[in-house]
Design a protein around this motif. Structure first.
Motif, PDB file in Angstrom:
ATOM      1  N   ARG B 351       0.691  -1.077   0.141  1.00 47.45           N
ATOM      2  CA  ARG B 351       0.061   0.135   0.088  1.00 47.45           C
ATOM      3  C   ARG B 351       0.977   1.197  -0.115  1.00 47.45           C
ATOM      4  NH1 ARG B 351      -2.660  -3.916   2.750  1.00 47.45           N
ATOM      5  NH2 ARG B 351      -4.681  -4.351   2.772  1.00 47.45           N
ATOM      6  N   LEU B 352       2.112   1.213   0.731  1.00 45.85           N
ATOM      7  CA  LEU B 352       2.677   2.437   0.951  1.00 45.85           C
ATOM      8  C   LEU B 352       4.229   2.402   0.337  1.00 45.85           C
ATOM      9  CD1 LEU B 352       1.754   3.273   4.541  1.00 45.85           C
ATOM     10  CD2 LEU B 352       0.655   3.870   2.580  1.00 45.85           C
ATOM     11  N   ARG B 355       5.804   5.389  -1.593  1.00 49.57           N
ATOM     12  CA  ARG B 355       5.737   6.732  -1.109  1.00 49.57           C
ATOM     13  C   ARG B 355       7.181   6.542  -0.487  1.00 49.57           C
ATOM     14  NH1 ARG B 355       1.722  10.730  -1.109  1.00 49.57           N
ATOM     15  NH2 ARG B 355       3.369  11.376  -0.100  1.00 49.57           N
ATOM     16  N   ALA B 429      -4.404   3.069   5.341  1.00 48.81           N
ATOM     17  CA  ALA B 429      -4.232   3.744   3.983  1.00 48.81           C
ATOM     18  C   ALA B 429      -5.148   4.862   3.439  1.00 48.81           C
ATOM     19  CB  ALA B 429      -3.792   2.761   2.787  1.00 48.81           C
ATOM     20  N   ALA B 430      -6.326   4.746   3.826  1.00 48.72           N
ATOM     21  CA  ALA B 430      -7.348   5.842   3.399  1.00 48.72           C
ATOM     22  C   ALA B 430      -7.399   6.774   4.282  1.00 48.72           C
ATOM     23  CB  ALA B 430      -8.637   5.055   3.636  1.00 48.72           C
ATOM     24  N   ASP B 433      -4.045   8.613   3.170  1.00 55.49           N
ATOM     25  CA  ASP B 433      -4.116   9.180   1.782  1.00 55.49           C
ATOM     26  C   ASP B 433      -4.841  10.771   2.085  1.00 55.49           C
ATOM     27  OD1 ASP B 433      -4.277   9.376  -0.729  1.00 55.49           O
ATOM     28  OD2 ASP B 433      -5.824   7.937  -1.150  1.00 55.49           O
ATOM     29  N   GLU B 434      -6.090  10.537   3.072  1.00 52.62           N
ATOM     30  CA  GLU B 434      -6.707  11.799   3.141  1.00 52.62           C
ATOM     31  C   GLU B 434      -5.724  13.039   3.684  1.00 52.62           C
ATOM     32  OE1 GLU B 434     -10.030  12.103   6.348  1.00 52.62           O
ATOM     33  OE2 GLU B 434      -8.373  13.268   6.881  1.00 52.62           O
ATOM     34  N   ASN B 437      -3.235  14.079   1.397  1.00 55.81           N
ATOM     35  CA  ASN B 437      -4.120  15.223   0.219  1.00 55.81           C
ATOM     36  C   ASN B 437      -4.312  16.611   0.775  1.00 55.81           C
ATOM     37  OD1 ASN B 437      -4.139  13.449  -1.850  1.00 55.81           O
ATOM     38  ND2 ASN B 437      -6.040  12.737  -1.313  1.00 55.81           N
ATOM     39  N   GLU B 446       0.273  12.301  -3.512  1.00 55.87           N
ATOM     40  CA  GLU B 446       0.322  11.025  -4.536  1.00 55.87           C
ATOM     41  C   GLU B 446      -0.854  10.185  -4.093  1.00 55.87           C
ATOM     42  OE1 GLU B 446       4.204   9.206  -4.873  1.00 55.87           O
ATOM     43  OE2 GLU B 446       5.005  10.978  -3.599  1.00 55.87           O
ATOM     44  N   PRO B 447      -1.363   9.433  -4.893  1.00 53.04           N
ATOM     45  CA  PRO B 447      -2.504   8.685  -4.588  1.00 53.04           C
ATOM     46  C   PRO B 447      -1.994   7.523  -3.729  1.00 53.04           C
ATOM     47  CG  PRO B 447      -2.348   8.196  -6.853  1.00 53.04           C
ATOM     48  CD  PRO B 447      -1.182   9.240  -6.603  1.00 53.04           C
ATOM     49  N   LEU B 448      -2.575   6.857  -2.592  1.00 54.21           N
ATOM     50  CA  LEU B 448      -2.348   5.941  -1.794  1.00 54.21           C
ATOM     51  C   LEU B 448      -3.350   4.539  -2.255  1.00 54.21           C
ATOM     52  CD1 LEU B 448      -1.993   7.279   1.623  1.00 54.21           C
ATOM     53  CD2 LEU B 448      -0.204   6.304   0.441  1.00 54.21           C
ATOM     54  N   SER B 449      -2.898   3.322  -2.460  1.00 57.90           N
ATOM     55  CA  SER B 449      -3.822   2.441  -2.959  1.00 57.90           C
ATOM     56  C   SER B 449      -4.678   1.969  -1.556  1.00 57.90           C
ATOM     57  CB  SER B 449      -3.154   0.981  -2.952  1.00 57.90           C
ATOM     58  OG  SER B 449      -2.253   0.591  -2.067  1.00 57.90           O
TER      59      SER B 449
END
Lengths: 453, 453
Positions: B351-352, B355, B429-430, B433-434, B437, B446-449
Motif C-alpha cells: 500500500r505504501l 511513498r 491507508a485511506a 491518503d486523506e 491530500n 500522490e494517491p495511496l492504494s
C-alpha cells in the motif's frame, strides 16, 4: 567513543545506598520473628496470625472457579470466548468483582458501597500502599495511627515515605483525646495530617474493639477536624458475639472513611485479594471531579496493572457460593476461632488467675489476646521460650517500633487445635514460672500451675 | 476534650494535594488511549498490546492447577494437607515457583539463575517498581532509559519518585554513545545514576532489537562505569527468527544485569505473574551480605506480601506441561505473531511502498512496528481515525513524555486475524491518503492504494 575495558569485577551494592525502609527497625523485627519460627518449626505457635487451615481443600478452588464462570455466563451473559478472555486477559484496573464485593458489604456490614468506588487490590496490603502513596505528596505529609500498630501498615507507610505519628491506645482502642492532641500538635509543627489509620474491630495486635459511642465521636472528630479515616477491618466478621457495633464506614455519612478490606482471613490468603472502598470526591485543578477510587486505580495501573482475574474469580466464586455473605461462608471457621479464644482465656484464668501482677484482655472476636507481665518481654525471652519450652508468642515491642510494649506479649489463637492449646499454655506457664522465680530469687515466686513439657 | 459539632459536609480531596504521579502527563496519555479504545470498541485495533487470545480455554486453567498439584505431591513429596496449604495459605515472599522459573530460564535462554536470586512478582510491573523503590534512596538518584520508553517503566518510576533521564534510541535500540554522554552529564550534575533500563529484544514501543556486538559493548560500559542494567525481556521468545542473540543476562559475567521477566505474553496476563532475577550481592553496614533478591523480597512483603500462590500454581502448571520451555508452550502463538507481522509488513509495502516519505521498521519478532510519516501524528488524528475510519493505532508521542515522536505511530499486530489486518490496513491507508491530500492541497497528493471502508 572509546570505553576502557576494566578488569572483571562483580557488581556490588551497598545497603546504605538503598531505600531507607530496608534498614528500618521494623524490617529487622519481621526478620527476627520469621527466623525464630523457621528455627523451631515444631514449637507450639501462639505467634502466627494466619487463618485456620483445617478446612482447606484444593477441590474447592476448582469449584469456586466453576461457580464464577457460571456467573459470567448466566448473570453477565458472556459467551465462552468472553469468559475465557475475562480470566486469561488483562482486565479492568479496578477489578472484575467490584459488584460482588459491594454486595458482600451490604449483606454483612450494612455498608452501601457503589461498585464504582471499589478497587480490588492484591491483598489489603496493596490497598494500604495505594492509599498512602496517593496521599503522600510532599515532606510535610504525615499519617496518624494508634500504637501498637499492625506491621503491614508500618511497612506500607515506609514504602510510601509517609511518617506515622503515634496515637495512644487505651483499653478499647484508639484514645480519642490523645488523637486530638496529636493532630493539633502535628499541625502546629507544620505537618499536613492526611489521615488517621484505625482498626475498630479486634485490632491486630492489641485485640481491642472500639465501643459504638467512641465510633460516633471519632467520626465527629474527623468531620470537625477535616480528617480522613482509614478503616481496616480484617477481623470484624470473625465473632459470634451479638451486638457488634457497626463499622465506621457503615456509620459514615460524609465520606470521611476510606474502608480497607481483606479476604485473607475470611476466604484465603493464597488468592491475595483485598479491596478498598474510596468513594471520596477528588476535585481537579480545572474543577473536574473523580472518585478517589479512580485515582487509586491510576496508581494501581503503574504498580500491579490489575489484580489477577484468576484470583478474583476464586474469591468471586466463594462469595457467590454463600450469597455474598462471608459471615455465612465462615460459620465453621468462626466456631473454631471462638472456641480457641474461649479456651485460651479460660486456660489463662486457670493457670494465672491467682497472679495479680499478670493481666490480659478478653476480646470477643478476632485472633489476638495481649498479656501484661511484671518483667521484660524481649527477643531473648522469645528465643529462650522457643528453645527451652517449645512455645512461641510475639513480644509486643515489635509493634511499637521499639518505643514501648516491653512488658507485653501477643497470643494468637487462630491456627491451633484444643490439645495444642492446652499443651502450649502449660509450656507458657512454665516459662513464666521460671522467669518469675528468677526475678524473685529461686523459690520465692508464687508458684504457677502447670508443668513443663 | 470538647469537639464542636460541625454541619455535615462531604469530605473532598483536591487532586493538587495528591501524589504528583497522578497529574503526570503519562497518566493523561493512558487515560486518553483507553478512552478512545472504549469509545470505539468495534474499530480495528492496531493499538492493543495484549497477547493473542484465540487459544484461551478455561479448561486449561483447571488442568494447569492439577499439573502443579501433582508436581507438589510427586516431586516435592507433599501430603494433601501440605498441597492445600501451599495454595490457600500465605507463602514464601519470593514465591513457590522460583525453581521452575530458573529451569525455564536455563531451557529457553541459557541463563543459569540460582532460584535464591529469583523473586516471583505480581506481573513484571511489580518487579520494576520493587527494583526502582530499592534503588531510590534520595533526591539525587536517577534512572537512565532509552526514549521512546515503555509506559510501565515510566509509571513505576513515577510511583518510586525516580527521575528518568532519556537516552537516544537508534535504529537498533539504545544509542550507546549517547548512553555514555548522558551518564557522564548526569554525574557531572551531581546525580547518582542507579541503573539503566533497557529492552534488547523487540522493545515496546519501538520494536527494535540490539545486535550482539552492542550487547557486549553495553555490558562493557556497565562494567567500566559501574552501572547496573535492568533488562526487560517480555517479547524475546516470540519469534521464529534463527540466531536471536543471547540476552544481556545470559552474557553477564559480573552480575551487572537485573533481569525482569514477564509471563503476560508467554503464558497469560490474567495470572499477573512475573519475576525478577536479582543475584547481585548487597553489603550491609556491618559487612554482612545478602542478595538483592532478598532486599526486594523485604519490600515486597510490605507491598503485596507474596504473589498469589493460586496464580503461581497456574503458571507453574503451564511451565511443567511444556518441560519448562515457553518457546515450546508458545509454538502456535508464535506462528500467529510471525504470520501477522509478515502480513502487516507486506501489506504496508503493497500500500505504501511507493511513498518515499513514509517509512517503517521491520522487526523479526515481538508485537510492534513503527511508521514514520511526513505529518503530525497527534491525538486529534487518532480520534479522527477512530471516528471516521474505524481504525486505531498509538501515536508515538505518548512514549516520549510529549518530547518527541510527533510524526510516528505504533502498530501492534498481536490480536488481529488475517481478514481484520487487510481491512485495517485499507482503513489506515485511506486515512493517510486523506491526510496527505489535505497537506498537499486537495488532489495534489500522490494517491495511496486501498479504499475507505
Amino acid at each position: 567513543m572509546e570505553i576502557l575495558q576494566s578488569e572483571i569485577v562483580h557488581a556490588e551494592l551497598r545497603a546504605a545506598t538503598l531505600h531507607a525502609s530496608l534498614t528500618d527497625v521494623s524490617m529487622e523485627s519481621m526478620n527476627f520473628l520469621n527466623q525464630v519460627a523457621d528455627t523451631y518449626p515444631d514449637a507450639i505457635s501462639f505467634a502466627a496470625g494466619r487463618p485456620y487451615e483445617g478446612f482447606y481443600d484444593v477441590a474447592r478452588l476448582h469449584a469456586y472457579l466453576r461457580t464464577f464462570c457460571d456467573h459470567l455466563r448466566d448473570e453477565r451473559h458472556m459467551s465462552e470466548t468472553e469468559v475465557a478472555r475475562a480470566l486469561f486477559q488483562y482486565g479492568a484496573t479496578k477489578g472484575i468483582i467490584t459488584d460482588l464485593v459491594a454486595r458482600g458489604l451490604a449483606v454483612d456490614e450494612g455498608i452501601e458501597a457503589d461498585p464504582a468506588g471499589v478497587v480490588v487490590t492484591v491483598g489489603c496490603q496493596e490497598a494500604m500502599f495505594l492509599v498512602l502513596r496517593a496521599l503522600r505528596a510532599d515532606d510535610s505529609d504525615a499519617l496518624l495511627a494508634p500504637i501498637p500498630a499492625y506491621v503491614g501498615l508500618t511497612g506500607a507507610a515506609l514504602l510510601a515515605d509517609m511518617p506515622v505519628l503515634p496515637v495512644r491506645t487505651g483499653d478499647t482502642g484508639i484514645d480519642l483525646d490523645d488523637l486530638v492532641v496529636q493532630l493539633r500538635r502535628a499541625r502546629a509543627e507544620g505537618r499536613r495530617v492526611r489521615a488517621c489509620y484505625v482498626t475498630p474491630d479486634f485490632a491486630n495486635p492489641a485485640g481491642v474493639s472500639l465501643p459504638l459511642a467512641d465510633r460516633q465521636r471519632l467520626l465527629d472528630i474527623a468531620a470537625t477536624e477535616d480528617l480522613l479515616l482509614l478503616e481496616d477491618n480484617a477481623y470484624g466478621l470473625l465473632t459470634d458475639a451479638a451486638g457488634r457495633p457497626p463499622t465506621l464506614k457503615a456509620l459514615d455519612q460524609r465520606q470521611q472513611v476510606v474502608y480497607l478490606g481483606s479476604f485473607a482471613k475470611t476466604a484465603m490468603p493464597g488468592a491475595r485479594v483485598g479491596y478498598v472502598v474510596a468513594d471520596q470526591r477528588v476535585t481537579g485543578v480545572n474543577g473536574e471531579t473523580s472518585l478517589l477510587a479512580d485515582e487509586l486505580a491510576k496508581l494501581k495501573s503503574m504498580l500491579t496493572v490489575n489484580t489477577a482475574p484468576i484470583a478474583q474469580a476464586v474469591i468471586g466464586g466463594k462469595l457467590l457460593d454463600h450469597g455474598c455473605s462471608l459471615v455465612a461462608a465462615n460459620r465453621r471457621e468462626t466456631e473454631v476461632y471462638q472456641r480457641n479464644l474461649r479456651q485460651v482465656l479460660d486456660g489463662l484464668t486457670r493457670r494465672l488467675g491467682h497472679r495479680h501482677d499478670i493481666t490480659w484482655n478478653a476480646p470477643t472476636g478476632g485472633f489476638f489476646i495481649v498479656l501484661s507481665l511484671p518483667f521484660t518481654v524481649d527477643d531473648d525471652l522469645l528465643a529462650h521460650a522457643a528453645r527451652r519450652y517449645g512455645v512461641l508468642f510475639t513480644p509486643m515491642h515489635h509493634f511499637y517500633g521499639a518505643s514501648g510494649g516491653f512488658r507485653q506479649l501477643r497470643l494468637s489463637i487462630s491456627t491451633l487445635t484444643p490439645d495444642r492449646i492446652e499443651e502450649g499454655l502449660d509450656r507458657l506457664a512454665a516459662l513464666l514460672d521460671e522467669r518469675l522465680n528468677a526475678r524473685n530469687g529461686a523459690g520465692n515466686g508464687e508458684p504457677l500451675s502447670g508443668g513443663t513439657s
